[in-house]
Design an enzyme around this catalytic site. Structure first.
Site, mmCIF file in Angstrom:
data_model
loop_
_atom_site.group_PDB
_atom_site.id
_atom_site.type_symbol
_atom_site.label_atom_id
_atom_site.label_comp_id
_atom_site.label_asym_id
_atom_site.label_seq_id
_atom_site.Cartn_x
_atom_site.Cartn_y
_atom_site.Cartn_z
ATOM 1 N N LYS A 102 0.826 -1.213 0.000
ATOM 2 C CA LYS A 102 0.000 0.000 0.000
ATOM 3 C C LYS A 102 0.864 1.269 0.000
ATOM 4 C CE LYS A 102 -3.940 -2.219 2.302
ATOM 5 N NZ LYS A 102 -4.898 -2.101 3.424
ATOM 6 N N TYR A 117 -12.479 -1.862 -3.443
ATOM 7 C CA TYR A 117 -12.999 -1.977 -2.071
ATOM 8 C C TYR A 117 -14.518 -1.820 -1.999
ATOM 9 C CZ TYR A 117 -8.364 -2.059 0.110
ATOM 10 O OH TYR A 117 -7.105 -2.412 0.531
ATOM 11 N N ASN A 169 -2.038 -0.011 7.006
ATOM 12 C CA ASN A 169 -1.536 -1.312 7.473
ATOM 13 C C ASN A 169 -0.625 -2.019 6.466
ATOM 14 O OD1 ASN A 169 -3.512 -2.010 5.696
ATOM 15 N ND2 ASN A 169 -4.685 -3.302 7.087
ATOM 16 N N HIS A 173 -2.179 -5.407 1.691
ATOM 17 C CA HIS A 173 -3.484 -6.068 1.553
ATOM 18 C C HIS A 173 -3.257 -7.516 1.146
ATOM 19 C CE1 HIS A 173 -7.586 -6.885 0.193
ATOM 20 N NE2 HIS A 173 -7.018 -7.475 -0.850
ATOM 21 N N GLU A 218 -9.698 -10.027 -7.562
ATOM 22 C CA GLU A 218 -8.721 -8.970 -7.284
ATOM 23 C C GLU A 218 -7.524 -9.044 -8.237
ATOM 24 O OE1 GLU A 218 -9.870 -8.566 -2.540
ATOM 25 O OE2 GLU A 218 -7.849 -9.190 -3.093
HETATM 26 P P1 CMP Z 1 -7.385 -4.454 3.819
HETATM 27 O O1 CMP Z 1 -6.956 -5.804 4.292
HETATM 28 O O2 CMP Z 1 -6.797 -3.928 2.560
HETATM 29 O O3 CMP Z 1 -8.984 -4.436 3.711
HETATM 30 C C1 CMP Z 1 -9.769 -3.281 3.907
HETATM 31 C C2 CMP Z 1 -8.969 -2.130 4.434
HETATM 32 O O4 CMP Z 1 -9.736 -1.142 5.078
HETATM 33 C C3 CMP Z 1 -8.023 -2.630 5.526
HETATM 34 O O5 CMP Z 1 -7.009 -3.417 4.998
HETATM 35 C C4 CMP Z 1 -7.616 -1.324 6.162
HETATM 36 O O6 CMP Z 1 -6.670 -0.609 5.378
HETATM 37 C C5 CMP Z 1 -8.951 -0.580 6.130
HETATM 38 N N1 CMP Z 1 -9.716 -0.789 7.375
HETATM 39 C C6 CMP Z 1 -10.302 -1.917 7.817
HETATM 40 N N2 CMP Z 1 -10.931 -1.715 8.980
HETATM 41 C C7 CMP Z 1 -10.764 -0.428 9.284
HETATM 42 C C8 CMP Z 1 -11.188 0.402 10.358
HETATM 43 N N3 CMP Z 1 -11.930 -0.085 11.363
HETATM 44 N N4 CMP Z 1 -10.820 1.689 10.342
HETATM 45 C C9 CMP Z 1 -10.084 2.196 9.327
HETATM 46 N N5 CMP Z 1 -9.646 1.460 8.269
HETATM 47 C C10 CMP Z 1 -9.979 0.170 8.248
#
Ligand code: CMP
Length: 143
Positions: free
Chosen positions: A10, A50, A113, A116, A127
């Protein structure tokens, strides 16, 4: 498709210059890279990717973050790819991620984070197709 998954390094991963470290972890865990590119997502592309989260309160912030700079989608291959990759990256919220996982090592927050990983074989197929044409994948398989 059960041996494939889609990773995205990311924008926070790219900005922190962590592409090399994260790809090393992925390779050391036994994944083969079958397609990879660096790209800056548009709002439409990130929103489509998403789509499943579009009713969630964090959706708009997620799009702002995912379009804030380049990212690196990677199609990966390994037996049991989806589950093994999710184990390698750790929980969505890095504060809940196991020691040694990529998110525990490098991620700052539940949103930013680092990486993904697809959550099912069905979503992995969708995806991978979101980022790579069949030709791009096949060219890599044939090497
Ligand atoms: P990802 O695994 O890419 O899937 C959805 C993404 O949304 C996740 O990683 C985070 O980057 C984001 N995300 C998921 N939950 C939350 C949350 N509670 N608050 C903010 N961002 C979130």
């Amino acid at each position: 498709m059960s041996n494939k998954t889609l990773a995205i390094l990311k924008p926070d991963c790219v900005k922190k210059n962590l592409i090399g470290q994260v790809i090393t972890k992925i390779n050391e865990a036994g994944f083969k890279i079958v397609a990879m590119k660096m790209t800056k997502l548009t709002n439409d592309s990130a929103g489509g990717f998403y789509e499943i989260h579009k009713e969630r309160p964090f959706f708009n912030d997620l799009l702002l973050y995912m379009t804030s700079g380049p990212c690196v989608p990677i199609a990966l291959e390994k037996d049991n790819a989806v589950a093994d990759f999710r184990k390698l990256i750790g929980a969505t919220d890095p504060s809940n991620a196991e020691e040694g996982t990529i998110r525990k090592l490098y991620a700052e927050s539940i949103e930013q984070n680092i990486v993904h990983g697809s959550d099912s074989d069905e979503n992995a197929a969708k995806e991978i197709a979101h980022f790579f044409s069949r030709k791009e994948l096949l060219e890599n398989y044939n090497k």
